[in-house]
Design a protein around this motif. Structure first.
Motif, PDB file in Angstrom:
ATOM      1  N   ALA A   1      94.254  35.539  46.304  1.00  0.00           N
ATOM      2  CA  ALA A   1      94.087  34.803  45.233  1.00  0.00           C
ATOM      3  C   ALA A   1      93.248  33.606  45.117  1.00  0.00           C
ATOM      4  O   ALA A   1      93.014  33.232  46.476  1.00  0.00           O
ATOM      5  CB  ALA A   1      95.323  34.403  44.745  1.00  0.00           C
TER       6      ALA A   1
ATOM      7  N   THR B   1      95.787  29.089  42.239  1.00  0.00           N
ATOM      8  CA  THR B   1      96.372  29.958  41.420  1.00  0.00           C
ATOM      9  C   THR B   1      98.200  30.167  41.940  1.00  0.00           C
ATOM     10  O   THR B   1      98.500  30.062  42.871  1.00  0.00           O
ATOM     11  CB  THR B   1      96.122  31.605  41.605  1.00  0.00           C
ATOM     12  OG1 THR B   1      94.555  31.789  41.584  1.00  0.00           O
ATOM     13  CG2 THR B   1      96.537  32.395  40.950  1.00  0.00           C
TER      14      THR B   1
ATOM     15  N   ARG C   1     104.928  28.770  43.820  1.00  0.00           N
ATOM     16  CA  ARG C   1     104.009  29.067  45.108  1.00  0.00           C
ATOM     17  C   ARG C   1     102.713  29.264  44.420  1.00  0.00           C
ATOM     18  O   ARG C   1     102.287  29.915  43.743  1.00  0.00           O
ATOM     19  CB  ARG C   1     104.599  30.466  45.562  1.00  0.00           C
ATOM     20  CG  ARG C   1     105.991  30.476  45.928  1.00  0.00           C
ATOM     21  CD  ARG C   1     106.729  31.850  46.122  1.00  0.00           C
ATOM     22  NE  ARG C   1     108.192  31.722  46.541  1.00  0.00           N
ATOM     23  CZ  ARG C   1     108.999  31.511  45.534  1.00  0.00           C
ATOM     24  NH1 ARG C   1     108.584  31.551  44.075  1.00  0.00           N
ATOM     25  NH2 ARG C   1     110.267  31.336  45.892  1.00  0.00           N
TER      26      ARG C   1
ATOM     27  N   HIS D   1      97.362  36.085  51.384  1.00  0.00           N
ATOM     28  CA  HIS D   1      97.039  36.489  49.946  1.00  0.00           C
ATOM     29  C   HIS D   1      95.411  36.727  49.697  1.00  0.00           C
ATOM     30  O   HIS D   1      94.601  36.044  50.371  1.00  0.00           O
ATOM     31  CB  HIS D   1      97.547  35.385  48.798  1.00  0.00           C
ATOM     32  CG  HIS D   1      96.902  34.283  49.154  1.00  0.00           C
ATOM     33  ND1 HIS D   1      95.565  33.788  48.573  1.00  0.00           N
ATOM     34  CD2 HIS D   1      97.266  32.957  49.824  1.00  0.00           C
ATOM     35  CE1 HIS D   1      95.273  32.440  48.821  1.00  0.00           C
ATOM     36  NE2 HIS D   1      96.245  32.136  49.733  1.00  0.00           N
TER      37      HIS D   1
ATOM     38  N   LEU E   1     101.313  32.103  42.065  1.00  0.00           N
ATOM     39  CA  LEU E   1     101.528  33.243  42.666  1.00  0.00           C
ATOM     40  C   LEU E   1     102.909  33.752  41.957  1.00  0.00           C
ATOM     41  O   LEU E   1     103.107  34.790  41.611  1.00  0.00           O
ATOM     42  CB  LEU E   1     101.485  33.415  43.982  1.00  0.00           C
ATOM     43  CG  LEU E   1      99.980  33.096  44.746  1.00  0.00           C
ATOM     44  CD1 LEU E   1     100.379  33.245  46.457  1.00  0.00           C
ATOM     45  CD2 LEU E   1      98.997  34.038  44.411  1.00  0.00           C
TER      46      LEU E   1
ATOM     47  N   ALA F   1      98.865  29.533  45.627  1.00  0.00           N
ATOM     48  CA  ALA F   1      97.648  29.891  46.626  1.00  0.00           C
ATOM     49  C   ALA F   1      96.625  28.870  47.384  1.00  0.00           C
ATOM     50  O   ALA F   1      96.332  27.975  46.365  1.00  0.00           O
ATOM     51  CB  ALA F   1      96.904  31.104  46.043  1.00  0.00           C
ATOM     52  N   CYS F   2      96.522  28.785  48.538  1.00  0.00           N
ATOM     53  CA  CYS F   2      95.756  27.833  49.080  1.00  0.00           C
ATOM     54  C   CYS F   2      94.610  28.577  49.857  1.00  0.00           C
ATOM     55  O   CYS F   2      94.542  29.686  49.929  1.00  0.00           O
ATOM     56  CB  CYS F   2      96.608  27.080  50.153  1.00  0.00           C
ATOM     57  SG  CYS F   2      97.806  25.910  49.244  1.00  0.00           S
TER      58      CYS F   2
ATOM     59  N   PRO G   1      92.259  29.866  45.396  1.00  0.00           N
ATOM     60  CA  PRO G   1      93.015  28.844  45.579  1.00  0.00           C
ATOM     61  C   PRO G   1      93.310  27.908  44.347  1.00  0.00           C
ATOM     62  O   PRO G   1      92.629  27.645  43.398  1.00  0.00           O
ATOM     63  CB  PRO G   1      92.261  27.840  46.545  1.00  0.00           C
ATOM     64  CG  PRO G   1      91.191  29.035  47.267  1.00  0.00           C
ATOM     65  CD  PRO G   1      91.037  30.134  46.118  1.00  0.00           C
TER      66      PRO G   1
ATOM     67  N   HIS H   1      97.285  30.539  53.681  1.00  0.00           N
ATOM     68  CA  HIS H   1      98.617  30.672  53.248  1.00  0.00           C
ATOM     69  C   HIS H   1      99.044  30.125  51.947  1.00  0.00           C
ATOM     70  O   HIS H   1      98.099  30.041  51.158  1.00  0.00           O
ATOM     71  CB  HIS H   1      99.377  29.945  54.447  1.00  0.00           C
ATOM     72  CG  HIS H   1      99.100  30.465  55.703  1.00  0.00           C
ATOM     73  ND1 HIS H   1      99.143  29.851  56.889  1.00  0.00           N
ATOM     74  CD2 HIS H   1      98.915  31.864  55.989  1.00  0.00           C
ATOM     75  CE1 HIS H   1      98.839  30.583  57.819  1.00  0.00           C
ATOM     76  NE2 HIS H   1      99.019  31.862  57.423  1.00  0.00           N
ATOM     77  N   VAL H   2     100.283  29.781  51.488  1.00  0.00           N
ATOM     78  CA  VAL H   2     100.691  29.472  50.349  1.00  0.00           C
ATOM     79  C   VAL H   2     102.040  28.095  50.458  1.00  0.00           C
ATOM     80  O   VAL H   2     102.506  27.889  51.254  1.00  0.00           O
ATOM     81  CB  VAL H   2     101.718  30.612  49.783  1.00  0.00           C
ATOM     82  CG1 VAL H   2     102.563  30.218  48.359  1.00  0.00           C
ATOM     83  CG2 VAL H   2     100.960  31.911  49.676  1.00  0.00           C
TER      84      VAL H   2
END
Length: 321
Positions: A264, A268, A278, A262, A270, A280-281, A266, A284-285
């Motif tokens: 986005a 956020t 889910r 992603h 999703l 955002a990190c 971190p 990954h997620v």
């Protein structure tokens, strides 16, 4: 064997129950003073004290064991109780007080400690939490002959356990407590027969499991999802990993990693549905499947979202104040 038992939480109570059931004579229990707990903050006895009282075992709750310390009356009373117990051995499990040399020397066979790690890895106060947080794939219990250092004594027996990908501190705690209860019985048999074979700890591989601080609960979303997921598992049941949305703290109890890419920011959101929230990190997620609002109950994602709707684009704060 005549045994003095020193311990406080449920982890220790499991070992005390096994020792008692095996027919050893527990002459004295040392445990932490009663502490305020629960919403009413009423004084509550430790799990070890409750079990000891059920079996009619004498209990001492000194605030310190140092004869030259802050509570000399407590220490002197404990010294008298320990010497009067005429124990062959003292078994120590998550007691919570440092044992001075006079305590280590009091029982005929010294003091044996049940420690929930594969020493010398994770010496210190929080070995179960830190093993999960670090991503270790195995852990275990070491029975140790105590000395004046911090978990530095010679090893007497070691048992290993795998750490499952979904293990939390709570689930791993229970398995390790059961393992430790079994191992200490084996060591007591060896001690009674004079067959103990102490093995010095290796000098390499030493790590320290520092006490968990509530401040560690706040999730740093810039970290990889794999790291955040381990912290969620490590901090279950205490202190609980937390995020913050619009000033409200949300605890994250269960989560797993989704390896999608992603772009986005971190933190956020999703997407959010019955299968999970889910987030955002840094890489990954993280899909969170069990959450809790302040003052509420732990809920699966579907039930949580009914009372706390989350929409894509909302951002959880990295720092909880």
């Amino acid at each position: 064997m005549r045994v003095i038992f020193a311990g406080t939480p449920e982890f220790a109570a499991v070992a005390l129950a096994r020792i008692q059931a095996a027919g050893h004579t527990v002459t004295l229990v040392l445990t932490q003073p009663d502490r305020p707990a629960g919403r009413g903050m009423k004084l509550q006895a430790s799990a070890v004290k409750q079990l000891a009282l059920q079996h009619g075992i004498a209990v001492a709750q000194p605030r310190s064991l140092r004869l030259d310390g802050k509570y000399p009356d407590d220490s002197l009373a404990a010294q008298q109780a320990i010497h009067s117990a005429q124990a062959d051995v003292m078994v120590v499990v998550a007691y919570g007080l440092i044992l001075p040399q006079w305590v280590l020397d009091a029982p005929r066979l010294g003091c044996l400690n049940i420690h929930a790690s594969l020493l010398p890895r994770w010496r210190g106060a929080a070995p179960i939490h830190r093993a999960i947080e670090a991503g270790d794939t195995q852990t275990g219990v070491t029975i140790m002959q105590m000395d004046a250092g911090l978990d530095t004594g010679a090893m007497l027996h070691i048992g290993t356990l795998p750490i499952a990908p979904d293990d939390t501190t709570a689930s791993l705690h229970d398995r390790l407590a059961d393992l430790g209860g079994g191992l200490i019985l084996q060591v007591l048999v060896q001690a009674q027969a004079g067959l103990l074979t102490p093995l010095a700890q290796p000098e390499v591989g030493v790590t320290y499991a520092h006490k968990i601080d509530k401040a560690e609960a706040a999730v740093d979303w810039s970290q990889a999802a794999e790291v955040v997921a381990r912290r969620v598992r490590a901090f279950n049941p205490f202190p609980g990993a937390t995020g913050s949305l619009a000033g409200e703290v949300v605890k994250l109890w269960q989560a797993h990693v989704q390896t999608q890419v992603h772009d986005a920011q971190p933190g956020t959101v999703l997407s959010a549905d019955a299968q999970g929230v889910r987030i955002a990190c840094g890489q990954h997620v993280l899909c969170v499947t069990q959450l809790q609002r302040a003052g509420g109950k732990r809920l699966d994602a579907a039930d949580f979202l009914r009372g706390f709707p989350l929409k894509p684009g909302q951002c959880l704060d990295a720092v909880v104040t």
